[in-house]
Design a protein around this motif. Structure first.
Motif, short mmCIF file in Angstrom:
data_model
loop_
_atom_site.label_atom_id
_atom_site.label_comp_id
_atom_site.label_asym_id
_atom_site.label_seq_id
_atom_site.Cartn_x
_atom_site.Cartn_y
_atom_site.Cartn_z
N TYR A 1 -0.67 0.12 4.75
CA TYR A 1 -0.24 0.39 3.37
C TYR A 1 0.95 1.33 3.30
CZ TYR A 1 -4.01 -2.11 1.07
OH TYR A 1 -4.83 -3.10 0.61
N LEU A 2 0.94 2.38 4.11
CA LEU A 2 2.03 3.36 4.03
C LEU A 2 3.35 2.82 4.59
CD1 LEU A 2 0.24 6.71 4.91
CD2 LEU A 2 0.91 5.84 2.67
N SER A 3 3.29 1.82 5.46
CA SER A 3 4.52 1.25 6.02
C SER A 3 5.11 0.16 5.13
CB SER A 3 4.26 0.69 7.41
OG SER A 3 3.44 -0.45 7.31
N ASN B 1 -3.82 -8.12 8.50
CA ASN B 1 -4.00 -6.73 8.94
C ASN B 1 -5.18 -6.08 8.23
OD1 ASN B 1 -1.86 -6.04 10.90
ND2 ASN B 1 -0.52 -6.71 9.25
N ILE C 1 -9.69 2.80 9.72
CA ILE C 1 -9.04 3.54 8.63
C ILE C 1 -7.57 3.79 8.95
CG2 ILE C 1 -8.98 5.77 7.42
CD1 ILE C 1 -12.05 5.76 7.58
N GLY C 2 -7.28 4.12 10.21
CA GLY C 2 -5.89 4.33 10.62
C GLY C 2 -5.07 3.06 10.49
N TRP C 3 -5.65 1.93 10.87
CA TRP C 3 -4.94 0.64 10.77
C TRP C 3 -4.60 0.33 9.32
CZ3 TRP C 3 -4.18 -2.69 15.10
CH2 TRP C 3 -3.60 -3.92 14.79
N LEU C 4 -5.59 0.50 8.43
CA LEU C 4 -5.35 0.21 7.02
C LEU C 4 -4.35 1.18 6.39
CD1 LEU C 4 -8.99 -0.60 5.88
CD2 LEU C 4 -7.12 -2.21 6.23
N THR C 5 -4.45 2.45 6.76
CA THR C 5 -3.53 3.45 6.22
C THR C 5 -2.10 3.17 6.67
OG1 THR C 5 -5.31 5.09 6.26
CG2 THR C 5 -3.06 5.92 6.09
N LEU C 6 -1.93 2.86 7.96
CA LEU C 6 -0.59 2.53 8.47
C LEU C 6 -0.04 1.28 7.80
CD1 LEU C 6 1.63 3.20 10.53
CD2 LEU C 6 0.39 1.76 12.17
N GLY D 1 -8.49 -4.22 10.03
CA GLY D 1 -8.97 -2.88 9.68
C GLY D 1 -10.42 -2.89 9.21
#
Length: 86
Positions: free
Chosen positions: A52-54, A67, A45-50, A71
């Protein structure tokens, strides 16, 4: 009218704590199983969130949409680990 005789049913039981079909015991899981599953879920979840947010620049910009595969693979790995949890 005479009362009919009741048949005695056979009692089926397995050996004490053993699964006779596969030979596995029903012991509790090691402590690393739920810990590893939670770590993999949080990592995925952290990998996917980073990602998208980046704006798709991080964690690895050269991988592009691969990526997403990383994730989701972490989360699928968590499901596989959780399938071993008793």
């Amino acid at each position: 009218m005479p009362k009919s005789r009741m048949r005695k049913k056979k009692v089926y039981s397995t050996a004490a704590g053993k699964n006779t079909a596969s030979g596995e015991s029903y012991e509790p899981s090691p402590t690393w199983v739920p810990i590893a599953a939670v770590v993999l879920i949080v990592l995925g979840i952290g990998w996917l969130t980073l990602f998208y947010l980046s704006g798709m620049a991080y964690p690895v910009a050269a991988w592009g949409y691969w990526n997403l595969a990383v994730g989701f693979s972490c989360m699928v790995g968590a499901l596989l680990v959780l399938s071993k949890w008793r």
